[in-house]
Design a protein around this motif. Structure first.
Motif, PDB file in Angstrom:
ATOM      1  N   LEU A   1       7.691   6.099 -10.834  1.00 43.49           N
ATOM      2  CA  LEU A   1       8.969   5.525 -10.422  1.00 43.49           C
ATOM      3  C   LEU A   1       8.868   4.793  -9.078  1.00 43.49           C
ATOM      4  O   LEU A   1       9.825   4.145  -8.657  1.00 43.49           O
ATOM      5  N   TYR A   2       7.725   4.921  -8.404  1.00 38.59           N
ATOM      6  CA  TYR A   2       7.488   4.095  -7.216  1.00 38.59           C
ATOM      7  C   TYR A   2       7.041   2.685  -7.597  1.00 38.59           C
ATOM      8  O   TYR A   2       7.018   1.790  -6.760  1.00 38.59           O
TER       9      TYR A   2
ATOM     10  N   ALA B   1       0.811  -1.225   0.000  1.00 40.68           N
ATOM     11  CA  ALA B   1       0.000   0.000   0.000  1.00 40.68           C
ATOM     12  C   ALA B   1       0.844   1.275   0.000  1.00 40.68           C
ATOM     13  O   ALA B   1       0.607   2.172  -0.818  1.00 40.68           O
ATOM     14  N   PRO B   2       1.844   1.421   0.891  1.00 40.96           N
ATOM     15  CA  PRO B   2       2.645   2.656   0.871  1.00 40.96           C
ATOM     16  C   PRO B   2       3.461   2.833  -0.402  1.00 40.96           C
ATOM     17  O   PRO B   2       3.861   3.946  -0.726  1.00 40.96           O
ATOM     18  N   ALA B   3       3.746   1.734  -1.112  1.00 44.66           N
ATOM     19  CA  ALA B   3       4.509   1.856  -2.352  1.00 44.66           C
ATOM     20  C   ALA B   3       3.600   2.112  -3.550  1.00 44.66           C
ATOM     21  O   ALA B   3       3.972   2.832  -4.481  1.00 44.66           O
ATOM     22  N   ALA B   4       2.401   1.513  -3.539  1.00 44.47           N
ATOM     23  CA  ALA B   4       1.493   1.668  -4.671  1.00 44.47           C
ATOM     24  C   ALA B   4       0.768   3.017  -4.644  1.00 44.47           C
ATOM     25  O   ALA B   4       0.444   3.580  -5.695  1.00 44.47           O
ATOM     26  N   ALA B   5       0.508   3.527  -3.442  1.00 45.34           N
ATOM     27  CA  ALA B   5      -0.250   4.776  -3.331  1.00 45.34           C
ATOM     28  C   ALA B   5       0.414   5.958  -4.040  1.00 45.34           C
ATOM     29  O   ALA B   5      -0.284   6.749  -4.688  1.00 45.34           O
ATOM     30  N   PRO B   6       1.751   6.130  -3.971  1.00 43.63           N
ATOM     31  CA  PRO B   6       2.357   7.253  -4.696  1.00 43.63           C
ATOM     32  C   PRO B   6       2.176   7.183  -6.210  1.00 43.63           C
ATOM     33  O   PRO B   6       2.150   8.222  -6.875  1.00 43.63           O
ATOM     34  N   VAL B   7       2.053   5.971  -6.743  1.00 38.85           N
ATOM     35  CA  VAL B   7       1.823   5.836  -8.188  1.00 38.85           C
ATOM     36  C   VAL B   7       0.479   6.455  -8.549  1.00 38.85           C
ATOM     37  O   VAL B   7       0.372   7.280  -9.472  1.00 38.85           O
TER      38      VAL B   7
ATOM     39  N   VAL C   1      25.519   5.435  -3.099  1.00 41.03           N
ATOM     40  CA  VAL C   1      26.549   5.686  -4.105  1.00 41.03           C
ATOM     41  C   VAL C   1      25.966   6.172  -5.429  1.00 41.03           C
ATOM     42  O   VAL C   1      26.513   7.085  -6.068  1.00 41.03           O
ATOM     43  N   ALA C   2      24.815   5.593  -5.840  1.00 46.37           N
ATOM     44  CA  ALA C   2      24.344   5.769  -7.219  1.00 46.37           C
ATOM     45  C   ALA C   2      23.205   6.761  -7.391  1.00 46.37           C
ATOM     46  O   ALA C   2      22.951   7.196  -8.520  1.00 46.37           O
ATOM     47  N   HIS C   3      22.510   7.166  -6.320  1.00 51.54           N
ATOM     48  CA  HIS C   3      21.241   7.876  -6.524  1.00 51.54           C
ATOM     49  C   HIS C   3      21.396   9.252  -7.169  1.00 51.54           C
ATOM     50  O   HIS C   3      20.447   9.760  -7.780  1.00 51.54           O
ATOM     51  N   LEU C   4      22.559   9.854  -7.080  1.00 49.06           N
ATOM     52  CA  LEU C   4      22.770  11.169  -7.697  1.00 49.06           C
ATOM     53  C   LEU C   4      23.358  11.076  -9.100  1.00 49.06           C
ATOM     54  O   LEU C   4      23.548  12.105  -9.753  1.00 49.06           O
ATOM     55  N   HIS C   5      23.632   9.859  -9.585  1.00 55.05           N
ATOM     56  CA  HIS C   5      24.353   9.702 -10.841  1.00 55.05           C
ATOM     57  C   HIS C   5      23.572   8.962 -11.923  1.00 55.05           C
ATOM     58  O   HIS C   5      23.784   9.232 -13.104  1.00 55.05           O
ATOM     59  N   THR C   6      22.699   8.043 -11.547  1.00 54.49           N
ATOM     60  CA  THR C   6      21.992   7.255 -12.553  1.00 54.49           C
ATOM     61  C   THR C   6      20.569   6.967 -12.107  1.00 54.49           C
ATOM     62  O   THR C   6      20.350   6.342 -11.056  1.00 54.49           O
ATOM     63  N   LEU C   7      19.617   7.412 -12.917  1.00 53.92           N
ATOM     64  CA  LEU C   7      18.219   7.183 -12.588  1.00 53.92           C
ATOM     65  C   LEU C   7      17.830   5.723 -12.809  1.00 53.92           C
ATOM     66  O   LEU C   7      17.113   5.133 -11.996  1.00 53.92           O
ATOM     67  N   ALA C   8      18.304   5.115 -13.887  1.00 56.77           N
ATOM     68  CA  ALA C   8      17.999   3.712 -14.159  1.00 56.77           C
ATOM     69  C   ALA C   8      18.599   2.811 -13.077  1.00 56.77           C
ATOM     70  O   ALA C   8      17.943   1.874 -12.581  1.00 56.77           O
ATOM     71  N   GLY C   9      19.844   3.086 -12.716  1.00 59.44           N
ATOM     72  CA  GLY C   9      20.475   2.305 -11.664  1.00 59.44           C
ATOM     73  C   GLY C   9      19.768   2.455 -10.329  1.00 59.44           C
ATOM     74  O   GLY C   9      19.616   1.481  -9.576  1.00 59.44           O
ATOM     75  N   THR C  10      19.309   3.668 -10.029  1.00 59.33           N
ATOM     76  CA  THR C  10      18.565   3.899  -8.791  1.00 59.33           C
ATOM     77  C   THR C  10      17.270   3.098  -8.765  1.00 59.33           C
ATOM     78  O   THR C  10      16.892   2.540  -7.726  1.00 59.33           O
ATOM     79  N   SER C  11      16.576   3.007  -9.901  1.00 58.83           N
ATOM     80  CA  SER C  11      15.344   2.229  -9.977  1.00 58.83           C
ATOM     81  C   SER C  11      15.603   0.749  -9.694  1.00 58.83           C
ATOM     82  O   SER C  11      14.835   0.102  -8.973  1.00 58.83           O
ATOM     83  N   VAL C  12      16.686   0.221 -10.246  1.00 52.50           N
ATOM     84  CA  VAL C  12      17.033  -1.185 -10.007  1.00 52.50           C
ATOM     85  C   VAL C  12      17.369  -1.404  -8.534  1.00 52.50           C
ATOM     86  O   VAL C  12      16.944  -2.389  -7.909  1.00 52.50           O
ATOM     87  N   ILE C  13      18.117  -0.487  -7.949  1.00 58.02           N
ATOM     88  CA  ILE C  13      18.500  -0.605  -6.542  1.00 58.02           C
ATOM     89  C   ILE C  13      17.270  -0.538  -5.644  1.00 58.02           C
ATOM     90  O   ILE C  13      17.155  -1.292  -4.665  1.00 58.02           O
ATOM     91  N   LEU C  14      16.328   0.341  -5.962  1.00 62.10           N
ATOM     92  CA  LEU C  14      15.098   0.437  -5.178  1.00 62.10           C
ATOM     93  C   LEU C  14      14.280  -0.846  -5.284  1.00 62.10           C
ATOM     94  O   LEU C  14      13.636  -1.264  -4.312  1.00 62.10           O
TER      95      LEU C  14
END
Length: 255
Positions: free
Chosen positions: A118-119, A11-17, A162-175
């Motif tokens: 992106l959530y 619920a907390p992850a789907a609601a922002p979408v 390490v990655a959240h300020l440098h790559t959006l795609a990488g951040t999505s995978v990490i999340l």
């Protein structure tokens, strides 16, 4: 337990979408009016269909007995360790959840609707993590699942730092990886604590939910204060190291 915790975690992850789409079209008042409608609907459904309880007043639990139940949970090694880990995992999860729109709006300059979308990887990974737990719990020991989930949670947090300020795609995978860890650990913790306190499972699961909700509330507050005085990479990196240390100590303590 896996299904129950999956729905609570998704619920907390789907609601922002959904909130991203509503906010893009109707602004933040539209989000709150939507929640008003949902709340009224839930109130009517509960009033009409929720089954009542036949309470035996002679068997009502006294405050002293309740206090003893909760004291026994905190004195128990497994109980106190699970409660601390559940507090930490939701502290970290909601620290990321609340920081994410700031990162995406200020650093990556994305619109509200895209931020909401992106959530979605985290929401789907939560479901996957819970389903993985349901299939693995009968085949893999509690200790191995606990170790894997904690390692995945702490390592994904360090990678995020390490990655959240440098790559959006990488951040999505990490999340997504972090979501899998939370999806696995939540039902794992709930199942373990109810197994440990079979005769007082109501008190145990109530305390478990109370402690993890405290983590949900404390995470955004404390991380927000820290992010005002320190770089985000340093804050989340420190969180990852601290959680890895706590996880190792609690793992040894439970064993």
């Amino acid at each position: 337990m896996g299904t129950y915790q999956m729905l609570l975690s998704v619920a907390p992850a789907a609601a922002p979408v959904l909130g991203g789409f509503i906010g893009e079209r109707h602004g933040y008042p539209g989000v709150f009016w939507f929640l008003v409608g949902v709340s009224v609907l839930l109130l009517l459904i509960n009033w009409l269909f929720f089954p009542g309880d036949d309470i035996d007043r002679n068997k009502a639990v006294s405050l002293k007995t309740l206090a003893l139940h909760y004291t026994s949970i905190f004195k128990n090694k497994v109980g106190s360790s699970v409660l601390l880990l559940s507090f930490c995992i939701f502290f970290l999860y909601f620290s990321i959840m609340v920081y994410l729109p700031v990162l995406l709006a200020d650093h990556y300059r994305l619109s509200i609707k895209i931020i909401g979308l992106l959530y979605l990887p985290m929401a789907l990974s939560l479901i996957f993590g819970s389903l993985a737990y349901k299939s693995l719990q009968a085949k893999v020991s509690f200790g191995k699942l606990l170790a894997f989930g904690n390692i995945l949670a702490s390592s994904s947090l360090l990678l995020f730092a390490v990655a959240h300020l440098h790559t959006l795609a990488g951040t999505s995978v990490i999340l997504a990886l972090h979501g899998i860890a939370v999806g696995m650990l939540t039902p794992l913790f709930a199942t373990r604590i109810t197994d440990e306190f079979e005769l007082n499972r109501g008190s145990a699961i109530g305390m478990f939910n109370f402690i993890r909700y405290m983590g949900m509330a404390a995470g955004p507050v404390i991380s927000g204060l820290l992010l005002n005085v320190a770089p985000s990479a340093l804050v989340f990196g420190a969180f990852g190291i601290l959680f890895a240390l706590i996880s190792y100590i609690m793992f040894i303590r439970i064993r």
